[in-house]
Motif scaffolding. Structure first.
Motif, PDB file in Angstrom:
ATOM      1  N   UNK A   1       2.887  24.181   5.734  1.00  0.00           N
ATOM      2  CA  UNK A   1       3.539  23.022   5.132  1.00  0.00           C
ATOM      3  C   UNK A   1       5.058  23.142   5.279  1.00  0.00           C
ATOM      4  N   UNK A   2       5.662  22.154   5.889  1.00  0.00           N
ATOM      5  CA  UNK A   2       7.119  22.151   6.007  1.00  0.00           C
ATOM      6  C   UNK A   2       7.759  21.899   4.636  1.00  0.00           C
ATOM      7  N   UNK A   3       8.912  22.508   4.416  1.00  0.00           N
ATOM      8  CA  UNK A   3       9.709  22.200   3.231  1.00  0.00           C
ATOM      9  C   UNK A   3      10.565  20.998   3.621  1.00  0.00           C
ATOM     10  N   UNK A   4      10.314  19.858   2.988  1.00  0.00           N
ATOM     11  CA  UNK A   4      10.954  18.604   3.401  1.00  0.00           C
ATOM     12  C   UNK A   4      12.150  18.212   2.549  1.00  0.00           C
ATOM     13  N   UNK A   5      12.368  18.907   1.460  1.00  0.00           N
ATOM     14  CA  UNK A   5      13.507  18.562   0.621  1.00  0.00           C
ATOM     15  C   UNK A   5      13.611  19.472  -0.584  1.00  0.00           C
ATOM     16  N   UNK A   6      14.758  19.369  -1.239  1.00  0.00           N
ATOM     17  CA  UNK A   6      15.030  20.100  -2.474  1.00  0.00           C
ATOM     18  C   UNK A   6      15.529  19.079  -3.487  1.00  0.00           C
ATOM     19  N   UNK A   7      14.941  19.098  -4.670  1.00  0.00           N
ATOM     20  CA  UNK A   7      15.395  18.254  -5.771  1.00  0.00           C
ATOM     21  C   UNK A   7      15.830  19.156  -6.920  1.00  0.00           C
ATOM     22  N   UNK A   8      16.852  18.736  -7.650  1.00  0.00           N
ATOM     23  CA  UNK A   8      17.332  19.549  -8.769  1.00  0.00           C
ATOM     24  C   UNK A   8      17.847  18.647  -9.892  1.00  0.00           C
ATOM     25  N   UNK A   9      17.860  19.164 -11.111  1.00  0.00           N
ATOM     26  CA  UNK A   9      18.370  18.458 -12.272  1.00  0.00           C
ATOM     27  C   UNK A   9      19.872  18.721 -12.396  1.00  0.00           C
ATOM     28  N   UNK A  10      20.724  17.766 -12.039  1.00  0.00           N
ATOM     29  CA  UNK A  10      22.168  18.009 -12.057  1.00  0.00           C
ATOM     30  C   UNK A  10      22.742  18.197 -13.462  1.00  0.00           C
ATOM     31  N   UNK A  11      22.015  17.767 -14.482  1.00  0.00           N
ATOM     32  CA  UNK A  11      22.486  17.981 -15.854  1.00  0.00           C
ATOM     33  C   UNK A  11      22.140  19.376 -16.365  1.00  0.00           C
ATOM     34  N   UNK A  12      21.374  20.136 -15.571  1.00  0.00           N
ATOM     35  CA  UNK A  12      20.959  21.472 -15.992  1.00  0.00           C
ATOM     36  C   UNK A  12      21.373  22.584 -15.042  1.00  0.00           C
ATOM     37  N   UNK A  13      21.389  22.297 -13.741  1.00  0.00           N
ATOM     38  CA  UNK A  13      21.734  23.340 -12.767  1.00  0.00           C
ATOM     39  C   UNK A  13      22.602  22.756 -11.658  1.00  0.00           C
ATOM     40  N   UNK A  14      23.289  23.639 -10.970  1.00  0.00           N
ATOM     41  CA  UNK A  14      24.085  23.241  -9.800  1.00  0.00           C
ATOM     42  C   UNK A  14      23.160  23.108  -8.599  1.00  0.00           C
TER      43      UNK A  14
ATOM     44  N   UNK B   1      10.130  20.418  -2.069  1.00  0.00           N
ATOM     45  CA  UNK B   1       9.076  19.495  -1.663  1.00  0.00           C
ATOM     46  C   UNK B   1       8.404  19.994  -0.389  1.00  0.00           C
ATOM     47  N   UNK B   2       7.093  19.805  -0.293  1.00  0.00           N
ATOM     48  CA  UNK B   2       6.390  20.127   0.945  1.00  0.00           C
ATOM     49  C   UNK B   2       5.848  18.838   1.563  1.00  0.00           C
ATOM     50  N   UNK B   3       5.418  18.957   2.798  1.00  0.00           N
ATOM     51  CA  UNK B   3       4.869  17.788   3.490  1.00  0.00           C
ATOM     52  C   UNK B   3       3.353  17.684   3.348  1.00  0.00           C
ATOM     53  N   UNK B   4       2.779  18.337   2.320  1.00  0.00           N
ATOM     54  CA  UNK B   4       1.341  18.219   2.114  1.00  0.00           C
ATOM     55  C   UNK B   4       0.972  16.742   1.940  1.00  0.00           C
ATOM     56  N   UNK B   5       0.072  16.249   2.786  1.00  0.00           N
ATOM     57  CA  UNK B   5      -0.439  14.876   2.731  1.00  0.00           C
ATOM     58  C   UNK B   5       0.699  13.849   2.724  1.00  0.00           C
ATOM     59  N   UNK B   6       1.704  14.111   3.535  1.00  0.00           N
ATOM     60  CA  UNK B   6       2.895  13.266   3.598  1.00  0.00           C
ATOM     61  C   UNK B   6       3.447  13.315   5.017  1.00  0.00           C
ATOM     62  N   UNK B   7       3.997  12.301   5.580  1.00  0.00           N
ATOM     63  CA  UNK B   7       4.370  11.027   4.977  1.00  0.00           C
ATOM     64  C   UNK B   7       3.252   9.983   4.967  1.00  0.00           C
ATOM     65  N   UNK B   8       2.211  10.170   5.744  1.00  0.00           N
ATOM     66  CA  UNK B   8       1.104   9.211   5.778  1.00  0.00           C
ATOM     67  C   UNK B   8      -0.038   9.750   4.928  1.00  0.00           C
ATOM     68  N   UNK B   9       0.061   9.522   3.626  1.00  0.00           N
ATOM     69  CA  UNK B   9      -0.890  10.099   2.680  1.00  0.00           C
ATOM     70  C   UNK B   9      -2.285   9.516   2.847  1.00  0.00           C
ATOM     71  N   UNK B  10      -3.250  10.398   2.881  1.00  0.00           N
ATOM     72  CA  UNK B  10      -4.660  10.014   2.884  1.00  0.00           C
ATOM     73  C   UNK B  10      -5.093   9.914   1.415  1.00  0.00           C
ATOM     74  N   UNK B  11      -5.534   8.748   0.972  1.00  0.00           N
ATOM     75  CA  UNK B  11      -5.904   8.579  -0.443  1.00  0.00           C
ATOM     76  C   UNK B  11      -6.911   9.632  -0.916  1.00  0.00           C
TER      77      UNK B  11
END
Length: 166
Positions: A45-58, A109-119
């Motif tokens: 699974x590719x790592x497709x992004x990083x998300x973070x809480x800017x009010x809690x961490x840098x 984030x990983x690319x599991x079942x993304x970007x064309x998600x199978x329901x």
């Protein structure tokens, strides 16, 4: 596999020459992942992004994106935006990314079942912080908070997570 990859082993995740303790899904590791089974899916699974809480961490890296109020993740297999970031209000099945607890203060984030998600094939395989050592996830891979931060600082857009059947 490359030296930049995260490789799940029975002892933890091997990355940059060291072993990082982690927890996986309560459903174990599966080749036939389904929505709600709590399993961590086999695959690379590719790592497709990083998300973070800017009010809690840098931000841990230049390519990390802030989690904003109202950011949700669709887990409703009947919706066309299944397994995607969506915004509130969203009246369908979803998971809030801006939680009261610190579980999602930092998400890879990983690319599991993304970007064309199978329901129904499962959504939201994230790398995030654990509740505590040994406490299983709903299918994600979870780490001690300081370890997750160190991993997030070192990954690149080419990094992959490899999960093998046991």
């Amino acid at each position: 596999m490359t030296a930049d990859d995260l490789v799940l082993t029975p002892q933890g995740v091997r990355f940059i020459g060291r072993m990082w303790p982690c927890t996986i899904g309560r459903g174990g590791i599966r080749t036939d992942k389904r929505e709600g089974d709590g399993a961590t899916p086999v695959g690379t699974h590719r790592i497709t992004g990083i998300l973070y809480r800017p009010d809690r961490i840098a931000p841990p890296s230049h390519w990390a994106r802030p989690i904003r109020p109202g950011d949700l993740w669709s887990d409703d297999p009947e919706r066309p935006d299944y397994n995607r970031l969506v915004r509130a209000p969203y009246p369908y099945g979803h998971e809030s990314l801006r939680r009261a607890d610190p579980l999602y203060d930092l998400i890879l984030l990983t690319d599991w079942n993304w970007p064309d998600a199978k329901p129904g094939a499962g959504s939201a395989i994230f790398l995030h912080r654990w509740r505590r050592s040994g406490f299983p996830t709903e299918g994600c891979v979870a780490f001690r908070p300081d370890h997750l931060w160190q991993i997030a600082r070192r990954i690149t857009p080419a990094t992959r997570l490899t999960v093998r059947a046991r």
